[in-house]
Enzyme design. Structure first.
Site, PDB file in Angstrom:
ATOM      1  N   LYS A 198       0.928  -1.038  -0.026  1.00 57.23           N
ATOM      2  CA  LYS A 198       0.169  -0.034   0.166  1.00 57.23           C
ATOM      3  C   LYS A 198       1.046   1.562   0.327  1.00 57.23           C
ATOM      4  CE  LYS A 198      -3.655   2.459   2.348  1.00 57.23           C
ATOM      5  NZ  LYS A 198      -4.394   2.339   3.463  1.00 57.23           N
ATOM      6  N   LYS A 251      -2.248  -1.546  -3.874  1.00 58.88           N
ATOM      7  CA  LYS A 251      -3.405  -0.358  -3.990  1.00 58.88           C
ATOM      8  C   LYS A 251      -1.992   0.616  -4.383  1.00 58.88           C
ATOM      9  CE  LYS A 251      -6.202   1.833  -0.733  1.00 58.88           C
ATOM     10  NZ  LYS A 251      -6.530   2.125   1.378  1.00 58.88           N
TER      11      LYS A 251
END
Ligand code: PBG
Length: 327
Positions: A198, A251
């Protein structure tokens, strides 16, 4: 000339035969925002998205599921009065998320309910972890103390009936300890979808507006990853796999297709990718201006993410894309 690749593109029928990647509604996970109110409120900073009441959430999830989307992931907007520096509301068994999980599982037992594990919606400081102020005034995120909180939060969601918990906080060692906590309370069937790679991304801006969850001070760069790094993503994914993650996430998605492809090569676990709020709104705003064909660009962005190696995609387009694919 005897080699003519265009022969395989000549008719729709031939193109269908040779298509390497296809999208289906079963590829999608629908993120859903919820709040305590009795009204369903359109989110100003994310046109096309809604902060659902519990009742609205259950209805919307039913429609999404009926379109063939197998899973939803929940993001709560928590009242300011419940935000504390210890983020205790995150594991309140009567909190908004546990009540939503119970309502969803009762109404739609076959729907996979995924929950976000991180403290930011509950934390007065808006960070994903607990915060301490150093004598020199700077903020530090307390890794190990945060992980204890995340374990409580994950257990609270498991007790309410969550199928999968998804730690999005990027603390070190949280997957192993969440796995251990779940197993020690006999929740060995609850899965972990780890946000492994992330990135500290500006593409999350509209989401933080949607939940009023932006950090009050500082940024998330001491826990979320540097956008310049790729090898580090493999390291994070490998650690999460070793710690017991069932699925790995990358992400954002669109600007990180190389990361999706590299992680796809480095693990046999299912890989998820999150097409985040800023990616969604770039397409939506350009489409609203009439500059692009929103539907075609949205579907192309999704097939690109799948082609890069994602087995599943978290996307604000889930419901609409499922409708488009059925049409
Ligand atoms: C927070 C969380 C964020 C998103 C999902 N979970 C924001 C952040 O890390 O600041 C972003 C999703 C999006 O932008 O669509 N734990």
């Amino acid at each position: 000339m005897h080699l003519r690749p265009r022969r395989n593109r000549r008719t729709p029928a031939i193109r269908a035969l040779v298509r390497e990647t296809t999208l289906t509604p079963a590829d999608f996970i629908q993120p859903l925002f919820l709040h305590e109110g009795a009204e369903d409120v359109a989110i100003e900073s994310m046109p096309g998205c809604t902060r659902w009441s519990l009742e609205g959430l259950v209805k919307e999830a039913g429609e999404v599921h009926a379109l063939g989307v197998p899973a939803v992931v929940l993001f709560p907007a928590i009242a300011d009065s419940l935000k504390t520096s210890g983020a205790e509301e995150a594991w309140n068994p009567e909190g908004l998320v546990p009540r939503a999980i119970r309502a969803l599982k009762e109404a739609h037992p076959g729907l996979c309910v995924i929950t976000d594990i991180a403290l930011d919606p509950y934390n007065a400081d808006g960070h994903d972890g607990l915060v301490e102020r150093e004598p020199d005034g700077s903020l530090v995120i307390l890794n190990d103390e945060t992980v204890e909180c995340l374990c409580r939060q994950a257990l609270c969601h498991a007790e309410a009936g969550a199928d999968i918990v998804a730690p999005s906080d990027m603390m070190d060692g949280r997957v192993a300890l969440i796995r251990h906590s779940l197993d020690s309370e006999s929740f060995e069937d609850v899965g972990i979808l780890s946000y492994s790679a992330k990135y500290a991304s500006a593409f999350y801006g509209p989401f933080r507006g949607a939940l009023d969850s932006a950090p009050k001070e500082g940024d998330k760069k001491t826990y979320q990853m540097d956008p310049g790094n790729a090898r580090e993503a493999i390291r994070e994914a490998s650690l999460d796999e070793a710690e017991g993650a069932d699925m790995i996430m990358v992400k954002p998605a669109g600007p990180y297709l190389d990361i999706i492809a590299r992680i796809r090569e480095s693990t046999v676990l299912p890989v998820a990718a999150y097409q985040v709020s800023g990616e969604y709104l770039m397409i939506e705003s350009a489409a609203a201006s009439g500059w692009i064909d929103g539907r075609a660009v949205a579907l192309e962005s999704l097939i690109g993410i799948k082609r890069a190696g994602a087995d599943m995609i978290l996307t604000y387009y889930a419901k609409r894309a499922a409708e488009w694919l059925r049409a």
